[in-house]
Design an enzyme around this catalytic site. Structure first.
Site, PDB file in Angstrom:
ATOM      1  NE  ARG A 232     -29.304 -29.690  27.303  1.00 44.19           N
ATOM      2  CZ  ARG A 232     -29.262 -29.272  28.578  1.00 44.19           C
ATOM      3  NH1 ARG A 232     -30.299 -29.462  29.377  1.00 44.19           N
ATOM      4  NH2 ARG A 232     -28.187 -28.682  29.059  1.00 44.19           N
TER       5      ARG A 232
ATOM      6  CG  HIS B 221     -23.177 -30.571  29.663  1.00 45.51           C
ATOM      7  ND1 HIS B 221     -23.380 -29.586  28.702  1.00 45.51           N
ATOM      8  CD2 HIS B 221     -24.026 -30.259  30.688  1.00 45.51           C
ATOM      9  CE1 HIS B 221     -24.302 -28.743  29.138  1.00 45.51           C
ATOM     10  NE2 HIS B 221     -24.707 -29.123  30.332  1.00 45.51           N
TER      11      HIS B 221
ATOM     12  CD  GLN C 251     -22.234 -27.313  33.802  1.00 41.88           C
ATOM     13  OE1 GLN C 251     -23.387 -27.105  33.450  1.00 41.88           O
ATOM     14  NE2 GLN C 251     -21.651 -26.578  34.749  1.00 41.88           N
TER      15      GLN C 251
ATOM     16  CG  ASP D 277     -24.646 -34.202  37.119  1.00 43.37           C
ATOM     17  OD1 ASP D 277     -25.718 -33.605  37.367  1.00 43.37           O
ATOM     18  OD2 ASP D 277     -24.379 -34.666  35.981  1.00 43.37           O
TER      19      ASP D 277
ATOM     20  CB  CYS E  24     -23.635 -29.255  36.129  1.00 43.53           C
ATOM     21  SG  CYS E  24     -24.511 -30.812  36.393  1.00 43.53           S
TER      22      CYS E  24
ATOM     23  NE  ARG F  62     -23.180 -24.037  31.031  1.00 39.64           N
ATOM     24  CZ  ARG F  62     -24.175 -24.815  30.594  1.00 39.64           C
ATOM     25  NH1 ARG F  62     -24.935 -25.443  31.447  1.00 39.64           N
ATOM     26  NH2 ARG F  62     -24.383 -25.003  29.296  1.00 39.64           N
TER      27      ARG F  62
HETATM   28  N1   CP Z   1     -26.284 -27.482  33.812  1.00 39.56           N
HETATM   29  C1   CP Z   1     -27.147 -27.480  32.788  1.00 39.56           C
HETATM   30  O1   CP Z   1     -26.824 -27.843  31.654  1.00 39.56           O
HETATM   31  O2   CP Z   1     -28.398 -27.071  33.135  1.00 39.56           O
HETATM   32  P1   CP Z   1     -29.686 -27.180  32.194  1.00 39.56           P
HETATM   33  O3   CP Z   1     -29.937 -28.653  31.999  1.00 39.56           O
HETATM   34  O4   CP Z   1     -30.787 -26.507  32.950  1.00 39.56           O
HETATM   35  O5   CP Z   1     -29.376 -26.515  30.898  1.00 39.56           O
HETATM   36  N1  NVA Z   2     -25.949 -35.408  33.958  1.00 36.25           N
HETATM   37  C1  NVA Z   2     -27.088 -34.528  33.880  1.00 36.25           C
HETATM   38  C2  NVA Z   2     -26.643 -33.146  33.604  1.00 36.25           C
HETATM   39  C3  NVA Z   2     -27.733 -32.122  33.500  1.00 36.25           C
HETATM   40  C4  NVA Z   2     -27.223 -30.747  33.176  1.00 36.25           C
HETATM   41  C5  NVA Z   2     -28.034 -35.006  32.812  1.00 36.25           C
HETATM   42  O1  NVA Z   2     -27.579 -35.390  31.727  1.00 36.25           O
HETATM   43  O2  NVA Z   2     -29.238 -35.015  33.054  1.00 36.25           O
END
Ligand code: CP
Ligand code: NVA
Length: 308
Positions: free
Chosen positions: A97, A129, A132, A221, A261, A289
């Protein structure tokens, strides 16, 4: 021979995507990662992705090892290329990430150039993502028994990572995607092109009510994604009127589900009443997930076997 990386959902073909979704729902689960390591690097916080992925690795018989970005300093202590080459000495798969999508490309590129067949999986970047999106499709398929012919409406920041991967995943699965955003927050021009190349279409507008009419699912989101916190006040002002509330949900199909999400900001992009309401599939989506990650890792492990 190079590894099959998953930096964006369309790194899979439509058939492969469908297979991953099938594997996500298949039991018993084989020990395809028997005794092997999976490195999970997090430059940003995570609740769902880290827990879902760690448990999916365990279910496949592997050993997950989560590493905070600050521990290794990607691009400061050492380059993404050297880090990927190093992690590949110990692990069968690398998930990351990252703040910049380019970091994942550098990691995958370094492994390919070195002839190291270890896949890199995007656990969220600034632009995508994909893991997701797998869970999103799984949740839709569970709710409606099919994907083909569904209509999903994304309300909010349609340029963000989640919306972009969702748009591609929908195009690959025969799902019609509509987006509703204030001016300046619609999908990137490149997303329209990529969706068209996949045989899909994104119908974009600025009226959430028009966009949810006839929709099987409403998806939202956060208005401000991780890394953009400095824009939060501007975004709160820009997104006024785009909250998913009971009135908006009532404008969709009577059997429509609500997706998010997570993490959510109740009172901003979604009301507490909707997220806790009977149409909400948000926590089923969170549970998925893990199933989606298991399907993906299962598929990657099988692909590595055939690549040997
Ligand atoms: N939806 C998602 O990716 O959640 P986290 O940021 O908690 O991993
Ligand atoms: N769009 C959000 C998604 C988190 C899972 C972010 O990038 O923070």
């Amino acid at each position: 021979m190079t590894a099959r990386h998953l930096l964006e959902i369309d790194d899979l073909s439509a058939g492969e995507l469908a297979l991953v979704l099938d594997l996500a729902a298949t039991h018993p689960v084989p020990a395809h990662l028997d005794g092997r390591g999976v490195a999970l690097v997090f430059e940003k916080p995570s609740a769902r992705t880290r827990n879902a992925t760690e448990m999916a690795v365990v279910q496949l018989g592997g050993h997950p090892l989560s590493i905070a970005g600050g521990e290794i300093g990607i691009g400061t202590r050492e380059s993404p290329e050297d880090l990927a080459r190093t992690l590949a000495c110990y692990h069968a798969i690398i998930g990351a990430r990252v703040f910049r999508h380019g970091t994942l490309q550098s990691m995958a590129g370094a492994l390919d150039a070195a002839g190291v067949v270890v896949p890199v999986v995007n656990l969220l970047s600034d632009t995508a993502h994909p893991c997701q999106a797998l869970a999103d499709l799984l949740t839709l398929r569970e709710a409606f028994g099919r994907l083909e012919g569904l209509t999903v409406t994304f309300v909010g920041d349609s340029a963000n990572n989640v919306a972009t991967s969702l748009a591609l995943a929908c195009a690959m699965s025969g799902v019609r995607l509509r987006t509703a955003s204030p001016a300046g927050y619609g999908p990137e021009p490149s997303t329209f092109d990529r969706v068209a190349a996949l045989g899909g279409v994104v119908e974009h507008g600025q009226d959430p009510y028009a966009a949810v009419a006839g929709a099987h699912a409403i998806y939202t989101d956060v208005w401000t994604s991780m890394g953009d916190e400095g824009q939060a006040a501007d975004r709160r002002a820009a997104f006024a009127g785009f909250t998913v509330d009971d009135r908006l949900v009532a404008a969709a199909r009577p059997d429509a589900i609500v997706l998010h999400c997570l993490p959510a900001k109740r009172g901003e992009e979604i009301t507490a009443s909707v997220i806790e309401g009977e149409r909400s599939a948000v926590f089923r989506q969170a549970a998925n997930r893990m199933h989606a990650m298991r399907g993906l890792l299962w598929w990657l492990a099988e692909h590595m076997e055939t690549a040997r």
